[in-house]
Design an enzyme around this catalytic site. Structure first.
Site, PDB file in Angstrom:
ATOM      1  N   GLN A  76       0.806  -1.219   0.000  1.00 54.56           N
ATOM      2  CA  GLN A  76       0.000   0.000   0.000  1.00 54.56           C
ATOM      3  C   GLN A  76       0.843   1.275   0.000  1.00 54.56           C
ATOM      4  O   GLN A  76       0.352   2.336  -0.364  1.00 54.56           O
ATOM      5  CB  GLN A  76      -0.935  -0.011   1.216  1.00 54.56           C
ATOM      6  CG  GLN A  76      -1.960  -1.136   1.142  1.00 54.56           C
ATOM      7  CD  GLN A  76      -2.892  -1.153   2.337  1.00 54.56           C
ATOM      8  OE1 GLN A  76      -2.575  -1.756   3.355  1.00 54.56           O
ATOM      9  NE2 GLN A  76      -4.028  -0.496   2.240  1.00 54.56           N
ATOM     10  N   HIS A 172       0.665  -9.512   5.033  1.00 53.43           N
ATOM     11  CA  HIS A 172      -0.424  -8.534   4.998  1.00 53.43           C
ATOM     12  C   HIS A 172      -0.980  -8.506   3.566  1.00 53.43           C
ATOM     13  O   HIS A 172      -0.705  -7.607   2.782  1.00 53.43           O
ATOM     14  CB  HIS A 172       0.089  -7.143   5.418  1.00 53.43           C
ATOM     15  CG  HIS A 172      -1.007  -6.171   5.736  1.00 53.43           C
ATOM     16  ND1 HIS A 172      -1.040  -5.422   6.898  1.00 53.43           N
ATOM     17  CD2 HIS A 172      -2.117  -5.823   5.055  1.00 53.43           C
ATOM     18  CE1 HIS A 172      -2.122  -4.651   6.897  1.00 53.43           C
ATOM     19  NE2 HIS A 172      -2.784  -4.873   5.791  1.00 53.43           N
ATOM     20  N   ASN A 216      -2.150 -10.918   8.897  1.00 50.80           N
ATOM     21  CA  ASN A 216      -3.101  -9.820   9.049  1.00 50.80           C
ATOM     22  C   ASN A 216      -4.476 -10.234   8.538  1.00 50.80           C
ATOM     23  O   ASN A 216      -4.618 -10.669   7.390  1.00 50.80           O
ATOM     24  CB  ASN A 216      -2.619  -8.607   8.230  1.00 50.80           C
ATOM     25  CG  ASN A 216      -3.584  -7.430   8.336  1.00 50.80           C
ATOM     26  OD1 ASN A 216      -3.680  -6.799   9.384  1.00 50.80           O
ATOM     27  ND2 ASN A 216      -4.327  -7.144   7.267  1.00 50.80           N
ATOM     28  N   GLU A 217      -5.461 -10.120   9.384  1.00 46.84           N
ATOM     29  CA  GLU A 217      -6.869 -10.291   8.999  1.00 46.84           C
ATOM     30  C   GLU A 217      -7.093 -11.499   8.092  1.00 46.84           C
ATOM     31  O   GLU A 217      -7.504 -11.349   6.930  1.00 46.84           O
ATOM     32  CB  GLU A 217      -7.383  -9.043   8.292  1.00 46.84           C
ATOM     33  CG  GLU A 217      -7.309  -7.792   9.120  1.00 46.84           C
ATOM     34  CD  GLU A 217      -7.914  -6.586   8.407  1.00 46.84           C
ATOM     35  OE1 GLU A 217      -8.166  -6.673   7.193  1.00 46.84           O
ATOM     36  OE2 GLU A 217      -8.130  -5.560   9.060  1.00 46.84           O
TER      37      GLU A 217
END
Ligand code: FCB
Length: 601
Positions: A76, A172, A216-217
């Protein structure tokens, strides 16, 4: 009913694409009046009848050593992530044939990380959560790139020099292209590749970083990649969704054990990052909505929490898939739990149609009190409190590894910070062992399938110019951190004033029954006729006159017990005026007297 719920459940996940369109519309400028209006009172929704309560968002306490951070993910922000699953995805087109957003150079964080660390320092941050890009470190199986490895050493050294504690995320959402070709996390035996990468990373950086996040998630990765198909590999296969979720959880357990066995492993704090969106029935009296909400919550939240709690994994989509696995090592596979929290969704069962074939959908229950973000969900600080309590029941320390808001105009981010930190403080006071808060995010960046439309940054960042411009909310966070870092309001064992949220706050009507302000309301209304320049044409009350000078100099509201803030409501402008002012703004909005200041002064 089971069949209805079953097929519906599959598509609950898909509803987020519609949400994203709506989010873009919002980002483009649609603004509901409620954003400007409901800043003085907060309707704390505790799941029963929502009531307006007087809340003092300055009445917060954080423990000594509490970490204040921002979070990011490599793809990102870094730029140049050309060799992973997302880069491949970006080359394709979406279901409507439109080109997909591309991360490209993102925020050029790869080369500008020192500048960004300076920005973190300017906010007083004490920690930074970021992911290391597997595809850069290991561009081919077993081949490690010295330059990429050296890069993260430089980042860690720069953070250490700035007094900022790193928190590294190993996975991630991005995997190397080669790993995806091998089937990625769809194939359980591939977990070994991830473990080997984690070991290599820990061997390099373990001496410089104490806090590690494995995955992550996991459920967001699974939902996007295997249910809605919005994320790579763009599949819609609930069986595979269940398998990948199980494999990710198993990978987490393996990585934990592997790193703990390495030199320095015992001292490292290693955890999994769990996102919680609550899923509530759209109509609480509807058994169908209630059943559907419970199924979605069970898949997206409880399956993972139960695994961590008991070692038992169960993924059940009626009529489609039931997958179970027990791993007795799971309850001892984490030193902390990372919580990412943004908001909640409401689940509504509907009749399928040709245009909307899914028998239920995820939406936001329109409530007058809701403050919508730029995405299709509202701010929901009380949900943050509930999520903290829920993960707190795991009995491990909690780090809030992400919380933030898409808010291009920055007209609710300050309020978001105040309210979410208030909720966090309530959870702390109620015994949840929260060790730190990482805001998502430092600067606008590539928001996955949303591209650059969703703006989560404390700093605006235009991917063309790469200039970072602080938003007013950045200063609000800076002041909150400064206030707590000064030791002025660290968490002390407090008397019984901190009990259950419902008992704590006083219920207060917005105006007395006869509609006229009370004497005190009227008195404060007069007092608010102060200097110009207030948000929405509202004059902020004369803060400095009622605040200790040090606090006034910081621009923070008075500590509780000083000037009472609630009277400001008497001077609120008509709704139209507030809305008009909030609409007619530039990209980086006005600094003075924002909504949050109205609330707390
Ligand atoms: C979370 C992701 C993070 C970012 C925020 C807005 O789900 O972990 O990368 O996209 O949402």
């Amino acid at each position: 009913m089971a069949a209805l719920v079953a097929s519906a459940a599959l598509l609950v996940f898909a509803a987020s694409s519609a949400a994203s369109d709506e989010g873009q519309a919002r980002a483009a400028g649609a603004l509901t009046a409620s954003r400007a209006r409901h800043s003085t009172f907060w309707t704390w929704d505790d799941g029963r009848e929502p009531v307006r309560r007087r809340l003092d968002t300055d009445d917060v306490r954080f423990p000594p050593g509490f970490l204040w951070g921002v979070a990011s993910a490599a793809h990102q922000v870094e730029g140049g992530c050309a060799n992973n699953n997302w880069a491949r995805w970006e080359e394709g087109r979406d279901a409507a044939g439109a080109p997909r957003p591309r991360a490209g150079a993102a925020c050029e964080h790869w080369t500008r990380f020192r500048e960004d660390i300076e920005l973190m320092r300017s906010l007083g941050l004490t920690s930074y959560r970021f992911s290391i890009e597997w595809s850069k470190i290991e561009p081919a199986p077993g081949v490690f790139d010295g330059e990429a490895i050296a890069h993260y050493h430089e980042v860690l050294d720069a953070l250490r020099a700035a007094g900022i504690a790193p928190m590294i995320t190993l996975f991630h959402f991005t995997i190397p292209a080669w790993f995806e070709e091998l089937g990625g996390f769809e194939v359980e035996s591939n977990n070994g590749f991830f473990v080997a990468f984690a070991q290599r990373a820990f061997a390099e950086y373990g001496g410089k970083c104490e806090l590690w996040c494995t995955v992550n998630e996991p459920e967001v990765y699974v939902e996007g990649g295997y249910s809605s198909g919005k994320f790579p590999p763009c599949k819609q296969d609930m069986h595979l969704a269940a398998v990948v979720l199980r494999n990710l959880l198993e990978a987490h357990v393996l990585v934990y054990a592997a790193l703990k066995a390495m030199p320095g492993g015992a001292a490292a704090q290693i955890g999994l990052v769990k996102d919680i969106f609550q899923f509530e029935p759209y109509n609480a009296y509807s058994p169908l909505d209630t059943a559907a909400a419970s199924i979605v919550d069970s898949i997206m939240n409880e399956s993972i929490l139960r695994f961590l709690r008991t070692g038992h994994f169960s993924f059940w989509m009626p009529g489609q898939v039931r997958l179970t696995r027990t791993n007795t090592r799971a309850p001892a596979s984490y030193d902390f739990i990372g919580l990412n929290y943004y908001s909640h969704h409401h689940v509504r069962v509907r009749l399928p149609s040709a245009r909307a074939p899914h028998p239920f959908e995820l939406l936001h229950l329109p409530r007058e009190e809701a403050l919508m973000t730029d995405l299709a969900y509202p701010m929901y600080p009380e949900g943050f409190y509930h999520a903290l309590v829920r993960v707190g029941k795991l009995g491990k320390p909690v780090y809030v590894t992400e919380s933030g808001v898409a808010d291009a105009r920055d007209d609710i981010r300050s309020l978001h910070l105040r309210r979410y930190l208030y909720a966090l403080s309530c959870a702390l006071a109620d015994g949840v062992d929260v060790r730190g808060y990482y805001h998502w995010t430092l600067m606008d960046n590539f928001e996955w399938a949303e591209g650059y439309a969703a703006k989560f940054g404390l700093f605006a960042c235009d991917p063309q110019s790469q200039v970072r411009v602080p938003r007013p909310s950045a200063d609000v966070l800076r002041r909150i951190i400064a206030r707590h870092a000064s030791g002025e309001a660290v968490l002390q064992p407090r008397e019984a004033e901190r009990q259950a949220v419902g008992a704590r706050e006083e219920t207060l009507p917005l105006l007395p029954a006869d509609g006229r302000p009370t004497a005190s309301l009227a008195g404060t209304a007069a007092a608010t006729a102060a200097p110009a320049g207030g948000f929405s044409g509202v004059q902020p009350p004369p803060v400095a006159a009622t605040m200790p000078s040090a606090v006034a100099a910081e621009g923070l509201a008075a500590p509780s017990g000083a000037a009472e803030p609630l009277e400001v409501v008497a001077s609120l402008p008509p709704l139209e005026a507030a809305e008009g002012e909030a609409r007619g703004d530039a990209e980086v909005p006005r600094a003075p007297a924002s909504a949050e200041e109205r609330e707390t002064h």
